[in-house]
Structures are given as C-alpha cells and as structure tokens.
Scaffold this active site. Structure first.
Site, mmCIF file in Angstrom:
data_model
loop_
_atom_site.group_PDB
_atom_site.id
_atom_site.type_symbol
_atom_site.label_atom_id
_atom_site.label_comp_id
_atom_site.label_asym_id
_atom_site.label_seq_id
_atom_site.Cartn_x
_atom_site.Cartn_y
_atom_site.Cartn_z
ATOM 1 N N LYS A 5 -1.055 0.440 -25.257
ATOM 2 C CA LYS A 5 -1.423 0.359 -26.675
ATOM 3 C C LYS A 5 -0.144 0.350 -27.512
ATOM 4 O O LYS A 5 0.662 -0.545 -27.334
ATOM 5 C CB LYS A 5 -2.417 1.455 -27.017
ATOM 6 C CG LYS A 5 -3.730 1.261 -26.213
ATOM 7 C CD LYS A 5 -4.795 2.297 -26.466
ATOM 8 C CE LYS A 5 -6.019 2.001 -25.587
ATOM 9 N NZ LYS A 5 -7.046 3.059 -25.686
ATOM 10 N N THR B 68 -2.576 5.943 -22.335
ATOM 11 C CA THR B 68 -2.502 4.603 -21.764
ATOM 12 C C THR B 68 -1.057 4.156 -21.960
ATOM 13 O O THR B 68 -0.325 4.745 -22.753
ATOM 14 C CB THR B 68 -3.420 3.614 -22.495
ATOM 15 O OG1 THR B 68 -3.044 3.598 -23.875
ATOM 16 C CG2 THR B 68 -4.876 3.994 -22.387
ATOM 17 N N TYR C 216 0.857 -1.190 0.000
ATOM 18 C CA TYR C 216 0.000 0.000 0.000
ATOM 19 C C TYR C 216 0.886 1.230 0.000
ATOM 20 O O TYR C 216 1.814 1.320 0.795
ATOM 21 C CB TYR C 216 -0.911 0.028 1.230
ATOM 22 C CG TYR C 216 -2.361 0.050 0.818
ATOM 23 C CD1 TYR C 216 -2.846 1.094 0.038
ATOM 24 C CD2 TYR C 216 -3.219 -0.976 1.161
ATOM 25 C CE1 TYR C 216 -4.158 1.106 -0.376
ATOM 26 C CE2 TYR C 216 -4.536 -0.975 0.752
ATOM 27 C CZ TYR C 216 -5.005 0.069 -0.024
ATOM 28 O OH TYR C 216 -6.297 0.063 -0.437
ATOM 29 N N GLU D 286 -0.361 4.799 -0.624
ATOM 30 C CA GLU D 286 -1.125 6.032 -0.871
ATOM 31 C C GLU D 286 -0.218 7.239 -0.707
ATOM 32 O O GLU D 286 0.571 7.306 0.241
ATOM 33 C CB GLU D 286 -2.299 6.128 0.109
ATOM 34 C CG GLU D 286 -3.455 5.222 -0.287
ATOM 35 C CD GLU D 286 -4.616 5.321 0.687
ATOM 36 O OE1 GLU D 286 -4.450 5.915 1.769
ATOM 37 O OE2 GLU D 286 -5.691 4.797 0.356
ATOM 38 N N ARG E 166 -1.056 -2.649 -18.814
ATOM 39 C CA ARG E 166 -2.335 -1.952 -18.874
ATOM 40 C C ARG E 166 -2.354 -0.873 -17.805
ATOM 41 O O ARG E 166 -2.268 -1.170 -16.614
ATOM 42 C CB ARG E 166 -3.449 -2.977 -18.634
ATOM 43 C CG ARG E 166 -4.850 -2.539 -18.931
ATOM 44 C CD ARG E 166 -5.728 -3.749 -19.212
ATOM 45 N NE ARG E 166 -5.287 -4.369 -20.451
ATOM 46 C CZ ARG E 166 -5.629 -3.938 -21.658
ATOM 47 N NH1 ARG E 166 -6.455 -2.930 -21.800
ATOM 48 N NH2 ARG E 166 -5.146 -4.516 -22.730
ATOM 49 N N ASP F 172 -5.100 13.538 -25.717
ATOM 50 C CA ASP F 172 -5.160 12.148 -25.269
ATOM 51 C C ASP F 172 -4.459 11.322 -26.339
ATOM 52 O O ASP F 172 -5.020 11.040 -27.399
ATOM 53 C CB ASP F 172 -6.631 11.731 -25.112
ATOM 54 C CG ASP F 172 -6.783 10.284 -24.661
ATOM 55 O OD1 ASP F 172 -5.784 9.534 -24.715
ATOM 56 O OD2 ASP F 172 -7.902 9.900 -24.271
HETATM 57 C C1 LIG Z 1 -8.056 3.392 -24.967
HETATM 58 C C2 LIG Z 1 -8.316 4.817 -24.793
HETATM 59 C C3 LIG Z 1 -8.554 5.363 -23.520
HETATM 60 C C4 LIG Z 1 -8.915 4.575 -22.304
HETATM 61 O O1 LIG Z 1 -8.091 3.691 -21.804
HETATM 62 P P1 LIG Z 1 -8.536 2.686 -20.642
HETATM 63 O O2 LIG Z 1 -7.199 2.282 -20.135
HETATM 64 O O3 LIG Z 1 -9.291 1.594 -21.297
HETATM 65 O O4 LIG Z 1 -9.315 3.435 -19.636
HETATM 66 C C5 LIG Z 1 -8.632 6.739 -23.413
HETATM 67 N N1 LIG Z 1 -8.518 7.521 -24.494
HETATM 68 C C6 LIG Z 1 -8.333 7.015 -25.723
HETATM 69 C C7 LIG Z 1 -8.234 7.940 -26.890
HETATM 70 C C8 LIG Z 1 -8.244 5.655 -25.923
HETATM 71 O O5 LIG Z 1 -8.111 5.167 -27.148
#
Ligand SMILES: *Cc1c(COP(=O)(O)O)cnc(C)c1O
Length: 560
Positions: free
Chosen positions: A375, A372, A200, A202, A381, A346
């Site tokens: 990807k 993220t 933990y 925090e 993840r 994003d």
């Molecule tokens: C995949 C994605 C997310 C979200 O990711 P999670 O880890 O599934 O919450 C946010 N923004 C964009 C543009 C994405 O393609």
C-alpha cells in the site's frame, strides 16, 4: 572514466589496438577478453560488458565482432544498456547526443583500426543532448522495457499477455486514487518475477526443511534485517503472504478460540480480517467492535478506554482501511496497560507514512504490528509481522508451520528491495508529499461543497460523503468517476445508512499519484475534475472531457 571492452575471435586484434589507445588516453580499461583468436561465442563476451554497464561499474562498453551487430543485439537485452553499432564518427556523435548510447559496437571487418579510434574517441567525448525532447525520447526508450519485460508471453501465452498489456495501458492513462494501491518500482517487480520463485524454503533462514537454500536464506535475512532497521522493530517475520495472513499469525500466536478481540467495526473503517462475521477472524474469535465518535467521526480515546475496561478483551486492535486521521498509539498503549490486554496495530494502510516519518510509529508501543507491503509502502503484494522479541518464537511458529507452507522467496526478496528503497533515501520526501497531496486534493473537493468525513485528513486518504452532498450512492459516484478516467472506490462511511454494496462514500487516496511524481498543482486539477464529475453523474459530456484531460495528465507523469 572506466570502459569495459570485449570482442569475439574476429575482433581480438582491433580490441588490442583500442585497449592500447584508451590506456594512452588515460582511460581505465577493463579487458573482458578473449585473449586469443581461438573461436568463441560472442554472447559470452557481450554479456560481461553489458553487465558492467548495467551495474554501473563501467561508464561505457565497447564490443567488437565482425559486423558489431550480434554484439549489439546481446547488449541491448540488458536494462539501462543502449548499444549502438557505429561505422562513422557522425554516427557515434549522433547516437551519443540523441540516444545516450553507452555501449559502442564496432565491426572489425567494416572499419580500419585508425578510423575506429576516431569513432571511439568521438563516442566517449560527446555528451548527451539534455534538451527536453531528447531526454523525453530516451525516457520512452527505457520505458519500452515495461512491455518488453513480459514480451516473452506475447507468443508463449498471448491471452495472458493481453491482460498485462491492458493493465499497463490502464496504469499509464488513468488517474489511480485507490487508497490501498500504489506502483511498485521496476526493481521490486524484477525481484518478484525472479527465479527465486522456483525455490521451496519451508522453515526459516538457517533451519529449512529443504536443501539448496543458501541464496534464498540470504535474501530473507536481508529482508528481515532491513525491515527491523526501517521500523526499529525487535523482530520481523517477512513470510506472510498478505496483510490478512499477517493478522492471522498474530491471532494464532496469542489467542485461543473464543477469545475476545476489540477492533474497529468494518463499516467504520476497519478491515475484514479484524473480525467481520464472514471472515475467519469473526468465526473463530469473540469480536467486540468499537466505533468512531458520531459527531467528530474520529476515535474518541476516552470512550475507547471505557469500553476496553468494560469488555476486558485479550487483544485490542487498532488500525484501519478507511480512517483519515492520525492514530494516537501512545494513548492506545495506556489503554491496553490499564485494561490488561495485548496491543496490536495493523498499519497496512499507513506503513509508508510510518516509514517516511509522516505518521507516528506504532512500533515502540505495540506488542504486535502487522502490515501489508504494497500500500503506501509501495513494495510487492505481501504482508509482514513486527513484534517484540519475546513474541518472536510464537509469531514464527504461527506463520510456519501454523498457517503457511513454503514462503514466497521471490516476494520476500522484493520486500527487501522495497525496504532498501526507503533506507537508502530513494523515497525521501515521498511520505510527506503523499500527505500534502492528500490535504490539497481533499480541500479542493471540500471547497466545492462536498462533505468530507471528519472534515479533512491527516494521512493518505479521505472519504467523500456523496450521499449527504448530492444524494447519490458511493457505487454510482465511483462508476461516474471511472467513466471519467479517475479510479477510486465506493466505501462505507461511519454510521452509513446505505448497504455495504452501495455505500454513501467514495474513498480517495494519493499514494499512487504521488509515486508518479504529481504534486499540489496536479491535485488541484484532479480535485476539480472529481467535483465536476460528481456535480452531475449523468453528464457524459463532462465525463468525456475529464477523461481526455486526465489521460493527458497521467501520460505526463509516467508510472514506474
Ligand atoms: C489491506 C488491509 C489488510 C489486508 O491485506 P491483504 O494483503 O489484502 O490480505 C489488512 N488490514 C488492513 C487494515 C488493510 O487495509
């Protein structure tokens, strides 16, 4: 050459003789003990030598007990260690050539001191046989660890083990074209599954709410420093559990309930967390969507600017889940300055392309960049926020205590591992190859008559308009591809006339296939199969044939 050597009490004398012998041969020897014949436990010593070989600080290891067998059992539990009990020179030569053994285990009761020297000499002087068949078998030997890593579960929880086993087979035998997925490295997965998950923590490094955080502090500081270096960011928060959480952190840091966000509509390529009415973002904030140009299916920055000047949002958000074109961040910055709003990018999908220099970086321009890590970036993840220093405090308190409790330090460590893979050159050329593969795959499908949204791709993904081309839905197209061992997903395309459940498009991405080492020639094969299957989605004979061929191709390019 450096050799680590150890024994148990039964092998002390032979060890001493071999240390002298090796030193005489000009070899650097590390004697890991024991020093006396006092009774001891062989695993304690086998671990020392196996660790030295696993770390690469020693080229070879030598382990001696009465039979050599117990020592070999311990050593073979370590990644990259291939320990062999040898009683003859022939055996030592063969195991070096074929198995690439790197730890020699000797039975002190079974071999004379003089002959042991000959066996050892043969072992360290025989090179590996580099022929294709032996190299392939050695690779399979190491890859057996993909399952052995989780094999404790085979008895502890057979049901869960079965799912992991099935997913492993799926990865090995299917062509994965899901644009949001990738294969993490084994090193990454080890960190993710490590004991750091027990802690933990925090708070933030140096100011935690719990004791005992010295090791996890070090891991998190490393992740932060590497993220900043990799992306040239002023501040990084590596705690968000995912991309949606990272987005939430930015909204919470700078917006109030009801504030206006301008973002790309979900059906145009945006993400749920950019303001979909079913998502928290759409419930809390006033969302004004922008679209792509109906003709070009690309962002039209003049239109975007006009809309921003009219709407005057507090935050303009760019970045998407299904947009195949380069985004002009410099231009978006100008729009934000003119409209007097915050700029958020994003880059969840393209983070790996940004890290690898295959897409311009938003970091110099945006106030906030979220992503993220799983990807195109290819890590665990998870999520992350990068921002200008002046927003550091606001972002950190938005993540904790604003929206999350304890961070997942095991995942944070895995993020650090992933960032290092980018920084130390492990992934050199990867991002450019992802894009090259995508363009070749796209063109192959396009040349077979399929309409591609926006006419092509600049990044790791493209969208096939199966409705316009074949009059079928994305749902049915994806199902046919799945039956043929090609995994992609249905996706809405701009101005889609089908429901989001059926869709008109299929989204195709090349991050995963590139990670397993495929290049242009393989993309042509896969593109041809996609067209073969989509030409007639009722033709199960074609699906069976493609599935066989796809399986063979996948097996030839092992996932990490
Ligand atoms: C995949 C994605 C997310 C979200 O990711 P999670 O880890 O599934 O919450 C946010 N923004 C964009 C543009 C994405 O393609």
């Amino acid at each position: 050459m450096k050799i680590s050597i150890a024994s148990d009490h039964g092998g002390v004398d032979l060890k001493a003789a071999l240390v002298e012998f090796l030193s005489g041969e000009g070899v650097q020897v590390e004697d890991a003990g024991p020093a006396t014949r006092e009774s001891c436990d062989y695993p304690d010593y086998a671990i020392k030598v196996a660790m030295a070989v696993a770390k690469g600080t020693s080229d070879f290891g030598v382990l001696i007990c009465r039979s050599g067998i117990g020592m070999s059992m311990v050593a073979n539990r370590f990644h990259g260690v291939r320990a062999a009990v040898c009683a003859t020179v022939d055996g030592a030569v063969t195991t070096r050539q074929h198995n690439g053994a790197n730890v020699l285990c000797l039975g002190a009761d079974l071999i004379s001191c003089d002959y042991a020297k000959e066996v050892l000499k043969a072992f360290i002087s025989t090179p590996m046989d580099m022929s294709e068949r032996h190299a392939r078998r050695r690779e399979k030997l190491e890859r057996a660890q993909r399952l052995s890593d989780v094999s404790l579960l085979a008895r502890a929880d057979p049901e869960v083990f079965a799912t992991i086993e099935a997913h492993t087979v799926q990865e090995d035998t299917e062509i994965n074209l899901i644009a949001s997925e990738n294969f993490s490295s084994r090193a990454c997965r080890e960190a993710a599954g490590s004991v750091l998950m027990n802690k933990y923590a925090e708070g933030y490094p140096g100011r935690r709410w719990y004791s005992g955080c010295v090791p996890v502090d070090a891991a998190e500081l490393m992740a932060i420093a590497r993220a900043k270096e990799l992306f040239g960011a002023e501040h990084a928060n590596v705690q968000p559990h995912g991309g949606s959480a990272a987005n939430m952190a930015v909204y919470f840091a700078v917006l109030n309930q009801g504030d206006t966000i301008m973002s790309m509509a979900l059906d145009q390529g945006g993400h749920l967390s950019h303001g979909s009415p079913v998502n928290f973002s759409g419930k809390i904030y006033n969302i004004v969507s922008y679209t792509v140009d109906p003709k070009t299916e690309m962002l039209d920055y003049d239109t975007l600017e006009r809309q921003a000047m009219e709407v005057r949002p507090k935050l303009l958000l760019v970045g998407a889940s299904a947009y195949p074109r380069t985004i002009d961040f410099a231009r978006v910055r100008k729009i934000c300055d003119k409209a007097g709003c915050l700029m958020m990018v994003d880059m969840a999908h393209i983070a790996g392309l940004v890290a690898g220099g295959a897409h311009p970086s938003p970091v110099p321009y945006a106030d906030f960049v979220t992503t993220t890590t799983h990807k195109t970036l290819g890590g665990p993840r998870g999520g992350m926020v990068l921002c200008k220093e002046k927003y550091a405090k606001a972002i950190d308190s938005a993540v904790f205590p604003g929206m999350q409790g304890g961070p997942l330090e095991n995942i944070i460590a895995a993020k650090a591992v992933c960032f290092r893979e980018w920084l130390n050159g492990d992934k050199a050329g990867y991002a450019a190859q992802v894009v090259k593969n995508c363009q070749v795959l796209c063109k192959t499908v396009q040349d077979r008559g399929y309409r591609i949204v926006s006419g092509g791709t600049d990044n790791h993904l493209f969208l096939i308009d199966v409705k316009a081309t074949k009059g079928i839905t994305g749902k049915d197209a994806a199902a046919a591809l799945d039956a043929a061992g090609i995994v992609a997903n249905k996706n809405t395309i701009p101005y889609d006339t089908e429901s989001p459940f059926k869709t008109s498009g299929v989204r195709v991405g090349t991050a995963s296939v590139t990670t397993r080492g495929m290049r242009e020639a393989e993309m042509i094969k896969i593109g041809t199969w996609i067209a073969d299957v989509l030409d007639d989605i009722t033709n199960t004979v074609v699906q069976e044939r493609v599935k066989r061929e796809a399986r063979e191709l996948a097996i030839g390019f092992p996932a990490p």
